[in-house]
Design an enzyme around this catalytic site. Structure first.
Site, PDB file in Angstrom:
ATOM      1  N   LYS A  52     -12.679 -22.422  -5.524  1.00  0.00           N
ATOM      2  CA  LYS A  52     -13.356 -23.724  -5.472  1.00  0.00           C
ATOM      3  C   LYS A  52     -12.344 -24.854  -5.683  1.00  0.00           C
ATOM      4  O   LYS A  52     -11.194 -24.608  -6.099  1.00  0.00           O
ATOM      5  CB  LYS A  52     -14.463 -23.730  -6.527  1.00  0.00           C
TER       6      LYS A  52
ATOM      7  N   THR B 170     -21.472 -16.307 -14.384  1.00  0.00           N
ATOM      8  CA  THR B 170     -21.534 -17.647 -13.779  1.00  0.00           C
ATOM      9  C   THR B 170     -21.145 -18.722 -14.796  1.00  0.00           C
ATOM     10  O   THR B 170     -20.440 -19.680 -14.464  1.00  0.00           O
ATOM     11  CB  THR B 170     -22.966 -17.922 -13.267  1.00  0.00           C
TER      12      THR B 170
ATOM     13  N   ASN C 159     -16.280 -23.519 -12.438  1.00  0.00           N
ATOM     14  CA  ASN C 159     -16.031 -22.097 -12.704  1.00  0.00           C
ATOM     15  C   ASN C 159     -15.114 -21.418 -11.680  1.00  0.00           C
ATOM     16  O   ASN C 159     -15.105 -20.203 -11.532  1.00  0.00           O
ATOM     17  CB  ASN C 159     -17.350 -21.348 -12.907  1.00  0.00           C
TER      18      ASN C 159
ATOM     19  N   HIS D 246     -15.973 -18.517  -6.169  1.00  0.00           N
ATOM     20  CA  HIS D 246     -17.230 -17.982  -5.643  1.00  0.00           C
ATOM     21  C   HIS D 246     -16.976 -16.565  -5.146  1.00  0.00           C
ATOM     22  O   HIS D 246     -15.933 -16.295  -4.552  1.00  0.00           O
ATOM     23  CB  HIS D 246     -17.737 -18.824  -4.465  1.00  0.00           C
TER      24      HIS D 246
ATOM     25  N   GLU E 268     -22.647 -15.073   4.436  1.00  0.00           N
ATOM     26  CA  GLU E 268     -21.636 -16.058   4.042  1.00  0.00           C
ATOM     27  C   GLU E 268     -20.367 -15.933   4.882  1.00  0.00           C
ATOM     28  O   GLU E 268     -19.759 -16.938   5.245  1.00  0.00           O
ATOM     29  CB  GLU E 268     -21.321 -15.893   2.554  1.00  0.00           C
TER      30      GLU E 268
ATOM     31  N   TYR F 253     -25.381 -22.886  -0.150  1.00  0.00           N
ATOM     32  CA  TYR F 253     -26.152 -22.949  -1.401  1.00  0.00           C
ATOM     33  C   TYR F 253     -27.628 -23.266  -1.159  1.00  0.00           C
ATOM     34  O   TYR F 253     -28.302 -23.822  -2.023  1.00  0.00           O
ATOM     35  CB  TYR F 253     -25.512 -23.973  -2.355  1.00  0.00           C
TER      36      TYR F 253
HETATM   37  P1  IDP Z   1     -22.558 -17.519  -8.993  1.00  0.00           P
HETATM   38  O1  IDP Z   1     -21.521 -18.485  -8.461  1.00  0.00           O
HETATM   39  O2  IDP Z   1     -22.067 -16.793 -10.212  1.00  0.00           O
HETATM   40  O3  IDP Z   1     -23.090 -16.597  -7.933  1.00  0.00           O
HETATM   41  P2  IDP Z   1     -25.070 -18.991  -8.763  1.00  0.00           P
HETATM   42  O4  IDP Z   1     -26.249 -18.836  -9.672  1.00  0.00           O
HETATM   43  O5  IDP Z   1     -25.177 -18.459  -7.388  1.00  0.00           O
HETATM   44  O6  IDP Z   1     -23.797 -18.391  -9.530  1.00  0.00           O
HETATM   45  O7  IDP Z   1     -24.750 -20.542  -8.721  1.00  0.00           O
HETATM   46  C1  IDP Z   1     -23.835 -21.031  -7.781  1.00  0.00           C
HETATM   47  C2  IDP Z   1     -22.942 -22.046  -8.444  1.00  0.00           C
HETATM   48  O8  IDP Z   1     -23.736 -23.151  -8.870  1.00  0.00           O
HETATM   49  C3  IDP Z   1     -22.237 -21.577  -9.716  1.00  0.00           C
HETATM   50  O9  IDP Z   1     -21.072 -20.822  -9.472  1.00  0.00           O
HETATM   51  C4  IDP Z   1     -21.912 -22.894 -10.359  1.00  0.00           C
HETATM   52  O10 IDP Z   1     -20.794 -23.517  -9.699  1.00  0.00           O
HETATM   53  C5  IDP Z   1     -23.161 -23.700 -10.049  1.00  0.00           C
HETATM   54  N1  IDP Z   1     -24.149 -23.615 -11.132  1.00  0.00           N
HETATM   55  C6  IDP Z   1     -25.024 -22.615 -11.367  1.00  0.00           C
HETATM   56  N2  IDP Z   1     -25.781 -22.878 -12.449  1.00  0.00           N
HETATM   57  C7  IDP Z   1     -25.382 -24.085 -12.901  1.00  0.00           C
HETATM   58  C8  IDP Z   1     -25.780 -24.906 -13.999  1.00  0.00           C
HETATM   59  O11 IDP Z   1     -26.675 -24.581 -14.784  1.00  0.00           O
HETATM   60  N3  IDP Z   1     -25.113 -26.088 -14.153  1.00  0.00           N
HETATM   61  C9  IDP Z   1     -24.121 -26.492 -13.310  1.00  0.00           C
HETATM   62  N4  IDP Z   1     -23.714 -25.747 -12.262  1.00  0.00           N
HETATM   63  C10 IDP Z   1     -24.332 -24.556 -12.055  1.00  0.00           C
HETATM   64 MG    MG Z   2     -24.274 -16.995  -6.241  1.00  0.00          MG
END
Ligand code: IDP
Ligand code: MG
Length: 161
Positions: free
Chosen positions: A20, A102, A123, A126, A137, A60
């Site tokens: 990212k 996550t 974080n 992805h 994807e 997303y």
């Molecule tokens: P993942 O990346 O571990 O698969 P997902 O639930 O698919 O997690 O969420 C996608 C991305 O959305 C996360 O990697 C993070 O960047 C962002 N995200 C998810 N939950 C939150 C949150 O509660 N606050 C801010 N960003 C979030």
């Molecule tokens: Mg995800």
């Protein structure tokens, strides 16, 4: 990897991994690639790109009603990302384990997020969460001509088929 992994559960898969914008800014691309290479996965696609709003909205789509969705799209469009396709035995599940929780503050040490990031909003990486999701994807981020099917010479040291 088909030859060697077909006999074992999980099989030969491909997954989409993206460093990212925060990971690119923080010069973590090499560290992240190193971990996938050293684990024994094969790089079959790689590019640096500025993701468009269209690709991010599609990527997303399932999160479009979440409160953090607008900020997530701004974050992902804030600078270049490095998109990759990695191939190997059970790579979808294994890469999720390598990436970690996550929420970076909950991610275990030894995972990419647990070693390299502190907050869910930044974080660094992805990785697709299912084989079907990975197929969707990969076709969103890459044209088929951008992916190279090839065999590394170390396959017999990674699997007993
Ligand atoms: P993942 O990346 O571990 O698969 P997902 O639930 O698919 O997690 O969420 C996608 C991305 O959305 C996360 O990697 C993070 O960047 C962002 N995200 C998810 N939950 C939150 C949150 O509660 N606050 C801010 N960003 C979030
Ligand atoms: Mg995800």
């Amino acid at each position: 990897c088909q030859l060697y992994s077909s006999a074992v559960a999980g099989g030969c898969e491909r997954t989409l991994v993206a460093v990212k914008p925060d990971g690119v800014q923080r010069r973590l691309v090499g560290e992240i690639i190193k971990r996938f290479e050293q684990r024994g996965f094969t790089l079959v696609g790689l590019k640096l790109l500025q993701a468009s709003e269209g690709i991010l909205a599609e990527h997303y789509h399932d999160l479009r009603r979440k409160p953090f969705y607008p900020a997530l799209l701004r974050y992902m469009a804030a600078g270049p990302v490095v998109a990759m396709v990695w191939e190997g035995h059970n790579v979808v599940q294994t890469s999720r384990a390598m990436v970690g929780d996550t929420d970076s503050s909950q991610a275990k040490p030894g995972t990419i997020r647990g070693d390299l990031s502190v907050h869910i909003s930044r974080n660094v990486i992805h990785a697709s969460d299912s084989v079907e999701g990975a197929e969707r994807e990969i076709s969103l981020w890459f044209h088929s001509g951008e992916l190279i099917s090839w065999e590394t010479s170390d396959q017999s040291h990674l699997f007993q088929g």
